[in-house]
Design a protein around this motif. Structure first.
Motif, mmCIF file in Angstrom:
data_model
loop_
_atom_site.group_PDB
_atom_site.id
_atom_site.type_symbol
_atom_site.label_atom_id
_atom_site.label_comp_id
_atom_site.label_asym_id
_atom_site.label_seq_id
_atom_site.Cartn_x
_atom_site.Cartn_y
_atom_site.Cartn_z
ATOM 1 N N LEU A 54 26.280 31.126 38.038
ATOM 2 C CA LEU A 54 27.564 30.776 38.649
ATOM 3 C C LEU A 54 28.153 31.969 39.405
ATOM 4 O O LEU A 54 28.703 31.817 40.498
ATOM 5 C CB LEU A 54 28.545 30.294 37.577
ATOM 6 N N VAL A 55 28.020 33.141 38.803
ATOM 7 C CA VAL A 55 28.520 34.358 39.454
ATOM 8 C C VAL A 55 27.710 34.649 40.708
ATOM 9 O O VAL A 55 28.259 34.962 41.773
ATOM 10 C CB VAL A 55 28.478 35.550 38.481
ATOM 11 N N ALA A 56 26.384 34.543 40.611
ATOM 12 C CA ALA A 56 25.517 34.809 41.761
ATOM 13 C C ALA A 56 25.789 33.845 42.906
ATOM 14 O O ALA A 56 25.678 34.206 44.081
ATOM 15 C CB ALA A 56 24.049 34.725 41.346
ATOM 16 N N ALA A 57 26.164 32.608 42.568
ATOM 17 C CA ALA A 57 26.435 31.589 43.588
ATOM 18 C C ALA A 57 27.845 31.690 44.153
ATOM 19 O O ALA A 57 28.213 30.936 45.061
ATOM 20 C CB ALA A 57 26.222 30.199 43.009
ATOM 21 N N GLY A 58 28.664 32.599 43.607
ATOM 22 C CA GLY A 58 30.020 32.759 44.097
ATOM 23 C C GLY A 58 31.000 31.722 43.570
ATOM 24 O O GLY A 58 32.128 31.615 44.057
#
Length: 431
Positions: A54-58
């Motif tokens: 989720l963090v990597a996908a923004g």
């Protein structure tokens, strides 16, 4: 928050879907990993993997002890350019003076361009030779040549060629507005390194790279907003730091190359594996020309060409023809020299006017702007200046992490009378 399936991918998709459906709001904190794992009856690593994605996908961001939080909606951010208020003198735009920009129609007419079709070389061979001569001597090794739609477009494409959302990018602090926007929209984390009169501070750069930054963006001359240029001594210090981190992507945005008074000092060490030198024609030939030349290592060039291939998104050959004509024209070359002298004169007008009011800038500067550090809240000062008829750019727009206190004043169209009146008004607003 409803989650039925129990794989990391299912948790990721469920949360993302709820964000898109506005069932989860920006700023809302997700359950702690341990808590959600217990509720779903899964291993903590499964939830941790979903949160990481989720963090990597923004979609979300980590805030340390505050947990994982749904990201705010990304807006366009502050933009360069004037406000166009007829009753105020706009010193905020960052624009070049139109009187020094060559006529693109005349340049195109002189070129007599031929029509190009799908499958033609993305970079015109004649312009490629011009760009190579412009870049090669300042690259750490013979470069591959590519083009982009201006320096900001080049930076965005180069970062996208290597990085993923969540990666850290070292930038100068204060930072150019467009660079801040580029990183935010791409979901990349900007890590600010202070700039002094000699450029980016090497010791702070070292610390940022040691903490896992994947790329560094450096302005070697006419840093926006401060006008600082990297000195020979500082360039050597930066090279030594980057020598110890050869895997880091090094982007050098020499946006003011055609007009700068400062000497270019190389910051890319020979050991760097991924690098690019970017030079735009926007300040000298006009922002609407939308063209920047890029010299880079072969691997970086190959990745960039996947995003700038003929048939998908190449730079218009008509723009290349205009730039080619201008960069090889003795008349335009003379005009650029006169523009450089004029911009220097206008900067000095304001610097001297400020000095006469007891406002010392404390560092040499280059470019189209003057940076005035202010050791207090700048917003009341900006408001008072507006009441006196002036629009300037607040330092807060150039903030990366720590608030930046100061104002940026565009001087490209400022005359002696304006410089004297502005300096007097600023002194009154400060004191």
């Amino acid at each position: 928050m409803k989650i039925i399936s129990k794989t990391a991918n299912d948790i990721f998709e469920a949360i993302r879907s709820q964000v898109q459906a506005q069932q989860l709001s920006p700023g809302q904190t997700l359950p702690p990993v341990r808590q959600l794992a217990s509720e779903l009856g899964v291993n903590r690593n499964t939830v941790a993997a979903a949160y990481k994605r989720l963090v990597a996908a923004g979609v979300a961001e980590t805030r340390g002890r505050l947990g994982t939080v749904i990201c705010e909606t990304v807006g366009p951010g502050e933009q360069e350019g004037g406000i166009g208020h007829s009753r105020l003198t706009d010193l905020s735009s960052g624009n070049p003076n139109p009187m020094w920009l060559p006529d693109p129609a005349l340049a195109l007419a002189q070129r007599q361009p031929r029509l190009r079709l799908y499958g033609d070389a993305p970079v015109d061979p004649g312009f490629q030779d011009v760009a190579y001569r412009w870049l090669a001597d300042d690259c750490p090794s013979p470069p591959e040549i590519d083009l982009a739609h201006g320096a900001v477009d080049a930076v965005e494409r180069l970062l996208a060629a290597y990085l993923v959302p969540g990666d850290k990018v070292v930038v100068e602090s204060p930072c150019f507005i467009s660079s801040i926007n580029t990183l935010r929209i791409a979901g990349l984390q900007a890590v600010g390194v202070p700039v002094d009169e000699q450029g980016m501070q090497a010791d702070v750069l070292e610390a940022a790279l040691a903490k896992g930054a994947q790329a560094v963006l450096i302005t070697p001359r006419a840093h926006n907003p401060t006008g600082a240029s990297v000195s020979a001594e500082r360039a050597a210090e930066i090279r030594a730091v980057l020598e110890r981190h050869p895997q880091v992507l090094v982007l050098v945005d020499d946006h003011f190359a055609l007009l700068s008074n400062a000497k270019f000092h190389q910051v890319i060490p020979p050991a760097s594996r991924r690098w690019a030198l970017i030079r735009s024609v926007s300040k000298a030939l006009g922002p609407d020309l939308r063209l920047a030349a890029i010299g880079s290592d072969r691997e970086t060039s190959l990745r960039l060409r996947l995003r700038l291939a003929s048939g998908t998104c190449w730079v218009s050959h008509l723009l290349q023809d205009i730039a080619h004509t201008c960069l090889t024209s003795p008349l335009v070359t003379e005009q650029i020299e006169r523009a450089r002298t004029d911009y220097t004169h206008r900067r000095n007008l304001l610097i001297n006017a400020l000095s006469s009011q007891g406002i010392q800038l404390g560092q040499p500067c280059d470019g189209l702007n003057i940076w005035v550090p202010i050791n207090e809240d700048v917003e009341p000062i900006i408001l008072h200046l507006a009441q006196r008829g002036w629009v300037v750019r607040s330092g807060m727009g150039f903030t990366v992490q720590e608030p930046v206190r100061g104002i940026r004043v565009t001087v490209s169209m400022m005359d002696a009378d304006q410089a004297a009146r502005f300096a007097e008004d600023l002194s009154l607003c400060i004191h």
